[in-house]
Design a protein around this motif. Structure first.
Motif, PDB file in Angstrom:
ATOM      1  N   ASP A   1       0.891  -1.163   0.000  1.00 32.81           N
ATOM      2  CA  ASP A   1       0.000   0.000   0.000  1.00 32.81           C
ATOM      3  C   ASP A   1       0.925   1.207   0.000  1.00 32.81           C
ATOM      4  O   ASP A   1       1.259   1.778   1.043  1.00 32.81           O
ATOM      5  CB  ASP A   1      -0.899  -0.023   1.241  1.00 32.81           C
ATOM      6  CG  ASP A   1      -1.950   1.089   1.200  1.00 32.81           C
ATOM      7  OD1 ASP A   1      -1.688   2.123   0.552  1.00 32.81           O
ATOM      8  OD2 ASP A   1      -3.006   0.927   1.822  1.00 32.81           O
ATOM      9  N   LYS A   2       1.367   1.590  -1.191  1.00 35.71           N
ATOM     10  CA  LYS A   2       2.394   2.617  -1.311  1.00 35.71           C
ATOM     11  C   LYS A   2       1.961   3.967  -0.753  1.00 35.71           C
ATOM     12  O   LYS A   2       2.756   4.645  -0.099  1.00 35.71           O
ATOM     13  CB  LYS A   2       2.829   2.754  -2.776  1.00 35.71           C
ATOM     14  CG  LYS A   2       3.557   1.523  -3.299  1.00 35.71           C
ATOM     15  CD  LYS A   2       3.995   1.727  -4.744  1.00 35.71           C
ATOM     16  CE  LYS A   2       4.669   0.473  -5.292  1.00 35.71           C
ATOM     17  NZ  LYS A   2       5.077   0.638  -6.708  1.00 35.71           N
ATOM     18  N   PRO A   3       0.711   4.401  -0.991  1.00 29.36           N
ATOM     19  CA  PRO A   3       0.331   5.709  -0.440  1.00 29.36           C
ATOM     20  C   PRO A   3       0.499   5.797   1.077  1.00 29.36           C
ATOM     21  O   PRO A   3       0.765   6.871   1.607  1.00 29.36           O
ATOM     22  CB  PRO A   3      -1.138   5.849  -0.864  1.00 29.36           C
ATOM     23  CG  PRO A   3      -1.260   5.014  -2.091  1.00 29.36           C
ATOM     24  CD  PRO A   3      -0.353   3.846  -1.853  1.00 29.36           C
ATOM     25  N   ARG A   4       0.328   4.675   1.771  1.00 32.75           N
ATOM     26  CA  ARG A   4       0.478   4.686   3.230  1.00 32.75           C
ATOM     27  C   ARG A   4       1.823   4.137   3.683  1.00 32.75           C
ATOM     28  O   ARG A   4       2.044   3.878   4.862  1.00 32.75           O
ATOM     29  CB  ARG A   4      -0.673   3.907   3.868  1.00 32.75           C
ATOM     30  CG  ARG A   4      -2.025   4.594   3.689  1.00 32.75           C
ATOM     31  CD  ARG A   4      -3.127   3.911   4.476  1.00 32.75           C
ATOM     32  NE  ARG A   4      -3.535   2.633   3.900  1.00 32.75           N
ATOM     33  CZ  ARG A   4      -4.542   1.891   4.364  1.00 32.75           C
ATOM     34  NH1 ARG A   4      -5.227   2.302   5.425  1.00 32.75           N
ATOM     35  NH2 ARG A   4      -4.868   0.751   3.782  1.00 32.75           N
ATOM     36  N   ASP A   5       2.727   3.937   2.717  1.00 33.96           N
ATOM     37  CA  ASP A   5       4.089   3.496   3.023  1.00 33.96           C
ATOM     38  C   ASP A   5       4.103   2.126   3.710  1.00 33.96           C
ATOM     39  O   ASP A   5       4.923   1.865   4.594  1.00 33.96           O
ATOM     40  CB  ASP A   5       4.813   4.532   3.888  1.00 33.96           C
ATOM     41  CG  ASP A   5       6.331   4.387   3.796  1.00 33.96           C
ATOM     42  OD1 ASP A   5       6.814   3.924   2.754  1.00 33.96           O
ATOM     43  OD2 ASP A   5       7.025   4.742   4.771  1.00 33.96           O
ATOM     44  N   LEU A   6       3.201   1.234   3.299  1.00 35.33           N
ATOM     45  CA  LEU A   6       3.171  -0.133   3.801  1.00 35.33           C
ATOM     46  C   LEU A   6       3.679  -1.043   2.682  1.00 35.33           C
ATOM     47  O   LEU A   6       3.129  -1.040   1.585  1.00 35.33           O
ATOM     48  CB  LEU A   6       1.750  -0.532   4.206  1.00 35.33           C
ATOM     49  CG  LEU A   6       1.074   0.361   5.258  1.00 35.33           C
ATOM     50  CD1 LEU A   6      -0.338  -0.126   5.535  1.00 35.33           C
ATOM     51  CD2 LEU A   6       1.902   0.417   6.545  1.00 35.33           C
ATOM     52  N   HIS A   7       4.738  -1.806   2.981  1.00 37.17           N
ATOM     53  CA  HIS A   7       5.421  -2.548   1.940  1.00 37.17           C
ATOM     54  C   HIS A   7       5.377  -4.050   2.199  1.00 37.17           C
ATOM     55  O   HIS A   7       5.488  -4.500   3.351  1.00 37.17           O
ATOM     56  CB  HIS A   7       6.875  -2.107   1.823  1.00 37.17           C
ATOM     57  CG  HIS A   7       7.037  -0.649   1.525  1.00 37.17           C
ATOM     58  ND1 HIS A   7       6.529  -0.064   0.392  1.00 37.17           N
ATOM     59  CD2 HIS A   7       7.645   0.344   2.227  1.00 37.17           C
ATOM     60  CE1 HIS A   7       6.811   1.229   0.396  1.00 37.17           C
ATOM     61  NE2 HIS A   7       7.476   1.511   1.501  1.00 37.17           N
ATOM     62  N   ASN A   8       5.240  -4.804   1.137  1.00 34.36           N
ATOM     63  CA  ASN A   8       5.263  -6.261   1.214  1.00 34.36           C
ATOM     64  C   ASN A   8       6.528  -6.730   1.932  1.00 34.36           C
ATOM     65  O   ASN A   8       7.631  -6.303   1.600  1.00 34.36           O
ATOM     66  CB  ASN A   8       5.222  -6.844  -0.206  1.00 34.36           C
ATOM     67  CG  ASN A   8       5.067  -8.338  -0.213  1.00 34.36           C
ATOM     68  OD1 ASN A   8       4.812  -8.964   0.815  1.00 34.36           O
ATOM     69  ND2 ASN A   8       5.211  -8.938  -1.380  1.00 34.36           N
ATOM     70  N   ALA A   9       6.359  -7.598   2.944  1.00 36.49           N
ATOM     71  CA  ALA A   9       7.425  -8.198   3.752  1.00 36.49           C
ATOM     72  C   ALA A   9       7.917  -7.290   4.872  1.00 36.49           C
ATOM     73  O   ALA A   9       8.720  -7.719   5.701  1.00 36.49           O
ATOM     74  CB  ALA A   9       8.608  -8.632   2.889  1.00 36.49           C
ATOM     75  N   ALA A  10       7.447  -6.021   4.934  1.00 36.31           N
ATOM     76  CA  ALA A  10       7.865  -5.135   6.024  1.00 36.31           C
ATOM     77  C   ALA A  10       7.161  -5.543   7.326  1.00 36.31           C
ATOM     78  O   ALA A  10       6.032  -6.033   7.324  1.00 36.31           O
ATOM     79  CB  ALA A  10       7.544  -3.693   5.680  1.00 36.31           C
ATOM     80  N   ILE A  11       7.849  -5.308   8.442  1.00 31.09           N
ATOM     81  CA  ILE A  11       7.360  -5.718   9.755  1.00 31.09           C
ATOM     82  C   ILE A  11       6.648  -4.549  10.437  1.00 31.09           C
ATOM     83  O   ILE A  11       7.029  -3.381  10.279  1.00 31.09           O
ATOM     84  CB  ILE A  11       8.531  -6.190  10.644  1.00 31.09           C
ATOM     85  CG1 ILE A  11       9.336  -7.268   9.921  1.00 31.09           C
ATOM     86  CG2 ILE A  11       8.022  -6.709  11.982  1.00 31.09           C
ATOM     87  CD1 ILE A  11       8.569  -8.525   9.632  1.00 31.09           C
ATOM     88  N   ALA A  12       5.611  -4.864  11.209  1.00 32.86           N
ATOM     89  CA  ALA A  12       4.905  -3.868  12.013  1.00 32.86           C
ATOM     90  C   ALA A  12       4.487  -4.523  13.323  1.00 32.86           C
ATOM     91  O   ALA A  12       4.497  -5.746  13.461  1.00 32.86           O
ATOM     92  CB  ALA A  12       3.690  -3.334  11.256  1.00 32.86           C
ATOM     93  N   THR A  13       4.100  -3.684  14.294  1.00 29.37           N
ATOM     94  CA  THR A  13       3.646  -4.164  15.601  1.00 29.37           C
ATOM     95  C   THR A  13       2.228  -3.662  15.849  1.00 29.37           C
ATOM     96  O   THR A  13       1.922  -2.500  15.580  1.00 29.37           O
ATOM     97  CB  THR A  13       4.571  -3.671  16.727  1.00 29.37           C
ATOM     98  OG1 THR A  13       5.900  -4.134  16.468  1.00 29.37           O
ATOM     99  CG2 THR A  13       4.107  -4.195  18.075  1.00 29.37           C
ATOM    100  N   VAL A  14       1.373  -4.559  16.351  1.00 36.10           N
ATOM    101  CA  VAL A  14       0.018  -4.167  16.707  1.00 36.10           C
ATOM    102  C   VAL A  14       0.070  -3.468  18.067  1.00 36.10           C
ATOM    103  O   VAL A  14       0.471  -4.065  19.068  1.00 36.10           O
ATOM    104  CB  VAL A  14      -0.909  -5.395  16.782  1.00 36.10           C
ATOM    105  CG1 VAL A  14      -2.316  -4.976  17.213  1.00 36.10           C
ATOM    106  CG2 VAL A  14      -0.961  -6.106  15.425  1.00 36.10           C
TER     107      VAL A  14
END
Length: 1007
Positions: A815-828
């Motif tokens: 989701d490029k507009p929100r800077d979310l990239h395939n395989a990138a890590i995030a925390t809930v």
């Protein structure tokens, strides 16, 4: 199904089988028979007697001659062909004994193929043992009727003796490696042959899984399951271990084998089977009568006698042929009148082979003919057998649609094929690389390069970094390669290059395979970056459209640019060619290819990065490891990079832990760490099954200890099914409950608009019911054009993932507009019934509503696979690998796993010795068309770097430095003479300085 086992070498091997009444039973009603060209040569025929069987297994010929009488001699190999459970039920419960004869014929035809294609001996050639195809085997067939759990299970043992007759007439030991390696191919051939035989008996079949497995239509699933006690035990053990792959199940089958129970009263056992089936409301009599009626109609011979059913089949066959003639154009099948004159089976064999070629060509540049045949048979088209497939492959090879690979030196046998298109792609890449020699403008003078680079670098560049950076900024060649091992500091080097280039007014554009790598490149090297796919999509039309305002604008914008590609080993040959064509058409001055040819290759066909290196491209090496901070890990990484994974595994010593449940123990070991160590310790898994099992167990452990808080939120996620586009043209690839996503613009040729569809039903006629909201669409995948190259279809499996506050997740889409990239890590950081809030690696917080599409594109991220790991650096790691995951336990994945770590590595494996052997036998290399045809040597080279043939040997235009060594490549680029001028004009001190600056490849280890 097929299983393969060794008949162990011992003086009493034959007596063991006879004693257990397993293979030879005096007075048994079960079938035993000698077969094979070798058996006929020795005069062995008819029923197998105990004495003759014992003698052959011990290597004693009928005339008393002993063959291969050595210590620890292996007696033979047991191929066990097991009928589908439904066939056994119809044979032993419904009473159709014709099925047993059909099964024996299928086994015999399969063994005939095995004998012709896989029987080998070995011969000394230049001091080495080389395989020689012999075309003869000595084997005995034994037909049995029960499983180890005493369920009905018709199966035939083909016990192959350790004997074969060489072309010179001499008898010697059989080299059975080819048979073992082709076990899945043999299984597919058997299933295809049995499907054909059962069809002659009037049965209809339906495909049930991979490798051509099937069941007879009409036998209820609950009846099949009721007589599959052994299968249920294996699946229960697999569930306990958290694995589902075929290789894992096969390993469990072998490890959990109990001795076969003795059947005291076979008649009573048969009655018990029928009583059990009757309790389930099944006798099979109706199905048997229907099959016999169909068979009689087939044998009747005339359209009038066949009646309505036959007329319908004639109409259906004619429609099938006309549909193929009028349908999507396929250059690999006959058209028009040539097609109309073929039998349905021959026509379907053409379609199957054409599809098999496209399936393999999407992933590999060259492939084994046996694998091609297997894939064609796995499609399950009616009447298609290995004989028809082999005939079609031979015909396509004769007319040039398939190009045979180079035959092996020992006996000239050709095992690989490629296509003219694959060869042309690779030749064009090398032509463009050669054409760019001397065509670029150096960014800085070679005399100034070192000082300029050191002055702009945040850290002092080591000799390898400085050598590579100097080559990039001072070379007059358009394409420059940097071969750098994992941990060599390529990002630091590229940062210095970018700063110097920008100071000289050059635009620097970074390209990478996936968005996560793009983000890492921008952050690590400070280079504006995008994916290769997006760059090519925006510019590839300029390859042919070389005029007009759009072309002029693009050429002006990029003319003074330098493109840097990171992790280039992951770029396919198709994309590499397109990239070079774009660079050439738009006049881009410099293309820098950076990566490690020893790490992961492209998912799609080709290994262009390694190929360009091997052909003599302008290259610098970065062989100094600055990532690992311990001597042990530096040595392990060096061994892995040199392809010596087995040595590296042994060197890790006690850091390699054997476990019966590797995934479970990996998760428990991580959970046993302190919070601080957990943050420093990554978990890597080679396979999807192990990764999923680790993720779930870690999540459960964190919930139990209270580290994850709040109520679990269930999200429906879509996990991509890994299929080629050609496989999506077959209904067997679809299952109810899956989803089919159609990309932007839709697909008018098959009547699908853009969007996500649910697979509601897969019909026997090959059509599929799709649902989108209240809309129903009847989708015929056969209408998908085989020539379409743009992939706008994605098949996915649904699964439920529970997430809580504190969970670690990764994105599976962009989701490029929100800077979310395939395989990138995030925390809930928060989750409730209204929304989920996540924090990305860059500390950005984002709240997603429960209907947000990105919540369907995530997964847990406590464990990562090796493809996700490439490019990651971590202080510590726990890595799990299993020997039974044969395709995933290879040297490249091992290399990635051990080179991510700075300080401490723990490996958890199922069997250390087996894993070491598996790694030794599987380099994980991609194929090359030029290499397969013997025109370029890429992987099979001695230590010290790739062999570099002259350009003339490849039929390419000659150019500067085309045959130079790695060191000469650097000398020519960074010497004091004109860039690209080699040794000319250089002093002895210059040469000495350059040699000192270039790191050596040698490990300095006595191994």
């Amino acid at each position: 199904m097929l299983s393969v086992a060794a008949v162990r070498s011992s003086s009493g091997a034959a007596n063991y089988f006879a004693k257990d009444n397993y293979y030879t039973v005096e007075g048994s009603a079960e079938v035993s028979i000698w077969d094979g060209e070798g058996a006929r040569e020795l005069g062995l025929a008819g029923q197998v007697t105990k004495d003759a069987f014992e003698g052959i297994l011990n290597g004693i010929l009928p005339d008393g001659t002993g063959v291969a009488q050595v210590e620890n001699r292996q007696a033979g190999t047991d191929l066990t062909f097991s009928m589908p459970k439904s066939a056994s039920i119809m044979a032993y419960i419904a009473g159709d004994r014709n099925i047993l004869s059909a099964n024996l014929r299928a086994v015999q035809s399969t063994m005939k193929w095995v004998e012709a294609n896989l029987a080998e001996g070995r011969k000394d050639i230049d001091g080495k043992k080389a395989p020689i195809r012999t075309g003869n085997l000595v084997y005995a067939l034994f037909e049995h009727d029960t499983s180890r759990a005493l369920d009905p299970q018709g199966h035939v043992h083909a016990v192959i003796a350790n004997l074969t007759q060489m072309p010179d007439g001499k008898w010697q030991a059989l080299h059975n490696r080819a048979i073992w390696k082709a076990n899945s191919v043999i299984g597919t051939i058997y299933h295809a042959a049995l499907r054909e035989e059962l069809g002659k008996l009037g049965y209809q079949t339906e495909m049930t899984g991979k490798h051509g497995t099937f069941e007879i239509s009409g036998v209820p699933r609950e009846v099949i399951d009721a007589f599959s006690q052994r299968r249920q035990d294996i699946l229960a053990k697999a569930a306990e271990l958290g694995v589902t792959s075929r290789d894992a199940l096969a390993s469990i089958t072998l490890r959990t084998r109990d001795p076969k129970l003795n059947v005291g009263d076979r008649d009573a056992l048969g009655r018990a089977w029928k009583d059990k089936a009757a309790e389930l409301g099944f006798s099979g009599k109706d199905l048997l009568e229907l099959a016999r009626a169909r068979s009689m109609q087939e044998r009747a011979g005339s359209t009038l006698q066949r009646g309505y059913q036959a007329i319908r089949e004639v109409i259906a066959t004619t429609y099938e042929k006309l549909s193929d003639v009028l349908g999507p154009d396929d250059p690999l099948v006959d058209r028009g009148l040539a097609r109309m004159g073929q039998t349905p089976a021959v026509a379907r064999a053409q379609l199957a082979v054409a599809s098999a070629i496209r399936i393999h060509a999407e992933r590999e540049a060259a492939y084994k003919m046996t694998d091609l045949a297997k894939t064609a048979l796995d499609l399950g088209l009616k009447g298609v057998t290995v004989d028809l497939v082999d005939q079609r492959i031979a015909a396509l090879t004769k007319r040039g649609s398939l190009i045979p690979g180079a035959g092996r030196d020992s006996d000239g046998v050709v095992s690989m094929v490629t296509t003219a298109q694959a060869l042309a792609t690779e030749e064009k890449i090398l032509n463009l690389v050669q054409a760019g020699k001397g065509r670029a403008t150096p960014i800085v003078a070679v005399d100034d390069a070192r000082d300029r680079l050191q002055s702009v670098s945040v850290h002092e560049l080591n000799p390898g970094q400085l050598a590579a950076a100097s080559l990039i900024v001072s070379s007059a060649d358009r394409t420059v390669i940097v071969q750098g091992i994992a941990g060599a500091g390529k990002s630091t080097m590229l940062s210095a290059v970018a700063r110097v280039a920008e100071a000289e007014g050059r635009e620097v554009l970074g390209l990478a395979f996936q968005n996560k790598m793009v983000a890492d490149m921008a952050q690590g090297a400070g280079i504006k970056s995008q994916t290769i796919a997006s760059f090519l999509l925006a510019h590839q039309h300029f390859i042919t459209e070389r005029s007009g305002p759009g072309y002029d604008e693009a050429r002006a914008a990029l003319a003074n640019s330098m493109i840097v590609v990171d992790e280039t080993s992951m770029v396919s040959s198709k994309d590499m060619l397109t990239l070079h064509q774009v660079v050439e058409s738009l006049g881009i001055d410099k293309l820098v290819l950076v990566g490690d040819r020893q790490q992961l290759s492209s998912i799609n066909a080709g290994k262009a990065f390694a190929m360009i290196q091997a052909s003599g491209g302008t290259m610098a090496r970065m062989d100094q490891n600055i990532r690992q901070r311990t001597t042990l890990l530096r040595t392990v990484a060096s061994l892995a990079n040199a392809g010596k994974a087995g040595h590296a595994l042994r060197l890790l010593g006690n850091n390699v832990i054997e476990s019966q449940s590797p995934a479970k123990d990996t998760a428990d070991r991580w959970l046993g760490l302190s919070p601080q160590d957990r943050e420093r310790t990554a978990v890597f898994a080679s396979g999807r099954d192990a990764r999923a099992a680790i993720n779930m167990r870690i999540q459960e452990g964190l919930v139990a200890e209270g580290s994850l808080r709040g109520e679990a939120i269930e999200v429906m996620v879509y996990e991509r099914v890994n299929l080629t586009r050609e496989e999506l043209r077959y209904a067997k690839s679809y299952r109810e409950g899956q989803t089919l996503e159609v990309g932007r613009g839709g697909m008018r040729d098959v009547g699908l608009k853009a969007g996500r569809y649910d697979v509601a039903k897969v019909h026997a006629n090959g059509k599929i019911d799709l649902r989108k909201g209240g809309q129903r669409v009847l989708f015929d995948p056969r209408k998908l054009s085989p020539q379409e190259t743009h992939d706008r279809l994605q098949l996915s499996e649904k699964k439920i993932v529970q997430i809580r506050e504190g969970d670690r997740i990764r994105w599976t889409a962009n989701d490029k507009p929100r800077d979310l990239h395939n395989a990138a890590i995030a925390t809930v950081v928060a989750a409730d019934q209204n929304a989920v809030t996540v924090e990305t690696a860059s500390r950005q917080r984002l709240t997603l509503g429960l209907s947000d599409p990105m919540l369907s594109r995530l997964d847990l991220a406590y464990s990562l696979n090796m493809h996700m790991a490439q490019g990651i650096t971590t202080d510590k790691a726990i890595t799990v690998m299993a020997s039974y995951e044969t395709n995933l336990s290879n040297q490249r994945l091992f290399n990635v796993g051990v080179t991510r770590v700075r300080d401490e590595l723990t490996m958890i494996v199922d069997d250390k010795a087996k894993l070491e052997r598996q790694l030794a036998s599987n380099a994980g290399n991609k194929t090359s068309a030029l290499e397969a045809t013997g025109r370029l040597n890429i992987d099979n080279i001695a230590d010290g770097g790739p062999e570099r043939p002259r350009a003339q040997e490849l039929g390419l235009p000659d150019g500067p430095k085309s045959g130079a060594s790695d060191k000469a490549q650097y000398r020519g680029a960074a010497g004091k003479g004109r860039p690209g001028s080699g040794e000319q004009g250089r002093t002895e001190k210059d040469r000495s300085d350059t040699l000192a600056a270039l790191p050596e490849r040698s490990l300095g280890l006595d191994l």
